[in-house]
Design a protein around this motif. Structure first.
Motif, short mmCIF file in Angstrom:
data_model
loop_
_atom_site.label_atom_id
_atom_site.label_comp_id
_atom_site.label_asym_id
_atom_site.label_seq_id
_atom_site.Cartn_x
_atom_site.Cartn_y
_atom_site.Cartn_z
N ARG A 182 -14.87 66.87 -73.70
CA ARG A 182 -14.96 67.49 -72.37
C ARG A 182 -15.68 68.84 -72.43
N LYS A 183 -16.91 68.82 -72.98
CA LYS A 183 -17.68 70.05 -73.08
C LYS A 183 -19.16 69.75 -73.22
N SER A 184 -19.97 70.73 -72.91
CA SER A 184 -21.42 70.64 -73.06
C SER A 184 -21.83 71.67 -74.10
N VAL A 185 -22.66 71.25 -75.07
CA VAL A 185 -22.99 72.11 -76.20
C VAL A 185 -24.50 72.26 -76.33
N VAL A 186 -24.94 73.50 -76.55
CA VAL A 186 -26.33 73.80 -76.86
C VAL A 186 -26.37 74.34 -78.29
N THR A 187 -27.18 73.72 -79.14
CA THR A 187 -27.30 74.15 -80.54
C THR A 187 -28.74 74.54 -80.82
N GLU A 188 -28.93 75.77 -81.28
CA GLU A 188 -30.27 76.30 -81.54
C GLU A 188 -30.22 77.14 -82.81
N LYS A 189 -31.43 77.47 -83.32
CA LYS A 189 -31.55 78.43 -84.40
C LYS A 189 -31.48 79.84 -83.81
N ALA A 190 -30.65 80.67 -84.41
CA ALA A 190 -30.42 82.01 -83.86
C ALA A 190 -31.68 82.86 -83.98
N THR A 191 -32.15 83.37 -82.86
CA THR A 191 -33.27 84.32 -82.80
C THR A 191 -32.93 85.37 -81.76
N ALA A 192 -33.79 86.38 -81.68
CA ALA A 192 -33.55 87.45 -80.71
C ALA A 192 -33.58 86.92 -79.27
N LYS A 193 -34.34 85.84 -79.04
CA LYS A 193 -34.44 85.27 -77.69
C LYS A 193 -33.11 84.71 -77.21
N LEU A 194 -32.21 84.39 -78.14
CA LEU A 194 -30.92 83.82 -77.75
C LEU A 194 -29.87 84.90 -77.48
N SER A 195 -30.22 86.15 -77.71
CA SER A 195 -29.27 87.24 -77.44
C SER A 195 -29.17 87.48 -75.94
N GLY A 196 -27.98 87.83 -75.51
CA GLY A 196 -27.78 88.16 -74.10
C GLY A 196 -26.65 87.37 -73.49
N GLU A 197 -26.66 87.25 -72.17
CA GLU A 197 -25.58 86.60 -71.44
C GLU A 197 -25.91 85.14 -71.16
N TRP A 198 -25.04 84.26 -71.65
CA TRP A 198 -25.15 82.83 -71.40
C TRP A 198 -24.22 82.46 -70.25
N THR A 199 -24.73 81.71 -69.28
CA THR A 199 -23.94 81.28 -68.13
C THR A 199 -24.03 79.77 -67.99
N CYS A 200 -22.88 79.16 -67.91
CA CYS A 200 -22.80 77.71 -67.69
C CYS A 200 -22.50 77.48 -66.21
N VAL A 201 -23.36 76.69 -65.55
CA VAL A 201 -23.19 76.39 -64.12
C VAL A 201 -22.85 74.91 -63.99
N VAL A 202 -21.69 74.62 -63.44
CA VAL A 202 -21.22 73.24 -63.26
C VAL A 202 -21.18 72.92 -61.77
N ASN A 203 -21.84 71.82 -61.39
CA ASN A 203 -21.82 71.37 -59.99
C ASN A 203 -21.13 70.02 -59.92
N PHE A 204 -20.15 69.95 -58.99
CA PHE A 204 -19.38 68.72 -58.85
C PHE A 204 -18.91 68.59 -57.40
N LYS A 205 -19.36 67.51 -56.74
CA LYS A 205 -18.96 67.22 -55.37
C LYS A 205 -19.21 68.39 -54.43
N GLY A 206 -20.37 69.04 -54.63
CA GLY A 206 -20.75 70.15 -53.75
C GLY A 206 -20.10 71.47 -54.09
N THR A 207 -19.28 71.50 -55.13
CA THR A 207 -18.62 72.74 -55.54
C THR A 207 -19.24 73.23 -56.85
#
Length: 482
Positions: A182-207
């Motif tokens: 019950r999760k979504s995963v992003v796997t990448e090689k760590a670089t400076a571009k990956l630094s900062g705020e990550w936001t997960c947006v979930v849309n379900f039935k208009g919510t």
């Protein structure tokens, strides 16, 4: 999970008079408001019962005003309960339940039951808790990093979008929610571009639901990317930055100058003579910056710094771009000089601007913009044009650097200056000739003086010399008379 969905459907089907079934998303640690509203009119306050399916009563209030908390929600009452139902909103028909500091286990189906005498109203709220985690919490540059979006309970059929630093993030690999975890995963090689705020947006039935987490990648933070260009003028000093995260202490640090050629695996070459692999003023173990005390044209090119951190070798490449000004005196247009701004790499240059630098009596420096463009032509060379001329070069983000040229006072650059220079030259030559004649006269006088001194030491010899001299004079007179 399937059992919960089945129970939710059964309860929705069986409950009579149900007003709504609402989907609510809340980020873990935040406050969740479970809505429960009624427009029913009654002279008496209703009895309110909030419960969680399969978990029992959460909170209830009798018509008499007495309140009760469920066993799992009434712990640590001395610190205050995490749930409340504001009485101030009851008059408006709002019986919403507030849950502070929501946790993963708070997710599930909640029921709000309002009893107005014989009238009973009931609504269902599905609370889903979203949590974003970064693993490892502070990854090392180049290692795998996973960013996980977990929703409890997971909404089957929902869409997931990732946002990094307020911009949509498209991963190299397609995001596929793991239904078992019950999760979504992003796997990448760590670089400076990956630094900062990550936001997960979930849309379900208009919510829509959102949750965020911050990722901070350890490694070489300055420069943050490879092939960063560093600009320096010929003859100046320059620093080549190589700064690690301030909680890292790299070992076996090495600086190399890379030979021109393939960028995939370039071979190291010889470092310049003025190169120093450490800064004299740096006292921090994470600062591996180097310097060149006097840059020459041959010093331009690519450099690489490296260091070992926690068993991993971290490297960063950069390019030193050398700037100079070429000057030439025009043969066609008498009295003019051409200055041209030259860089060893002009790929990031968008514009050039020329400034004339002047100093007042107190030594204060001022600069006046003259023109834009790579080439500057100085015509007729008046005296005020002598001194410093500076070329500034710009990139997309502003000024990248500058280089200065000193224009010296030269004869023959203009007619006015040429005549003045010729007059001065003639005067110097005349004075030199006069001084030479005076020196010759003084030398002859000195010789005559010395000769007379020697003769006066022998009187007989002096008489003979005078006699011979007188005889020569007599013979000369006789020859003239004939």
């Amino acid at each position: 999970m399937l059992l919960e969905c089945f129970m939710f459907g059964v309860i929705t089907f069986l409950i009579t008079g149900a007003q709504s079934q609402v989907e609510i998303f809340a980020e873990e640690g935040s406050e969740a408001v479970l809505p429960c509203n009624s427009r029913a009119e009654s002279f008496y306050p209703p009895a309110i019962i909030w419960s969680k399916v399969n978990k029992g009563t959460v909170w209830r209030k009798e018509r008499s005003g007495l309140q009760y908390w469920g066993a799992s929600w009434s712990q640590k009452r001395s610190q205050g309960s995490r749930i409340q139902c504001p009485h101030s909103q009851f008059e408006k028909g709002d019986y919403s339940l507030e849950i502070r500091d929501v946790r993963e286990e708070d997710g599930g189906i909640y029921s709000c039951r309002l009893e107005f005498g014989t009238q009973i109203l009931e609504s269902l709220v599905y609370l889903r808790i979203i949590k974003v985690t970064v693993s490892p919490s502070v990854p090392i540059w180049g290692r795998d990093v996973s960013v996980t979006c977990k929703v409890s309970p997971w909404p089957y059929g929902a869409s997931v979008q990732w946002i990094l630093n307020n911009s949509p993030f498209v991963p190299k690999n397609e995001i596929t929610p793991n239904l078992e975890d019950r999760k979504s995963v992003v796997t990448e090689k760590a670089t400076a571009k990956l630094s900062g705020e990550w936001t997960c947006v979930v849309n379900f039935k208009g919510t829509e639901g959102r949750a965020s987490a911050t990722a901070s990648v350890k490694g070489i933070v300055q420069p943050s990317v490879d092939n960063t260009k560093v600009y320096a003028a010929v003859g100046s000093a320059v620093t080549l930055p190589c700064v690690f995260s301030n909680d890292l202490t790299p070992s076996s640090s090495v600086w190399e100058k890379l030979k021109p050629g393939s960028s995939i695996k370039p071979a190291p070459g010889l470092l310049p003579p003025s190169f120093s692999s450490s800064l004299p003023y740096s006292k921090f173990p994470w600062d591996m910056s180097a310097s060149l005390t006097e840059v020459s044209l041959e010093d331009g090119g690519r450099y690489r710094c490296s260091g070992n951190v926690e068993g991993q070798k971290l490297t960063r490449t950069m390019q030193l771009v050398v700037a100079k000004i070429d000057s030439s005196i025009s043969s066609k247009k008498k009295g003019s000089m051409t200055l041209k701004c030259q860089l060893s790499d002009e790929s990031e240059i968008t514009d050039y601007e020329w400034f004339r630098v002047t100093y007042d009596l107190n030594g204060n420096k001022s600069a006046e913009s003259i023109q834009k463009g790579k080439t500057l032509i100085i015509s007729e060379m008046p005296e005020e044009n002598n001194g410093e001329w500076s070329c500034l070069f710009y990139g997309k983000e502003g000024i990248l650097g500058n280089v200065t040229h000193h224009v010296q006072l030269m004869s023959g650059l203009s007619g006015k200056k040429s005549s003045g220079s010729s007059y001065n030259t003639a005067a110097v030559i005349g004075l030199s000739l006069l001084l030479l004649v005076l020196l010759l006269i003084l030398a002859q006088m000195y010789k005559n003086h010395q000769r007379r001194k020697r003769i006066f030491q022998y009187p007989a010899l002096e008489t003979i010399v005078h006699t011979n001299s007188n005889e020569r004079e007599e013979r000369e007179r006789s020859r003239v008379k004939k």
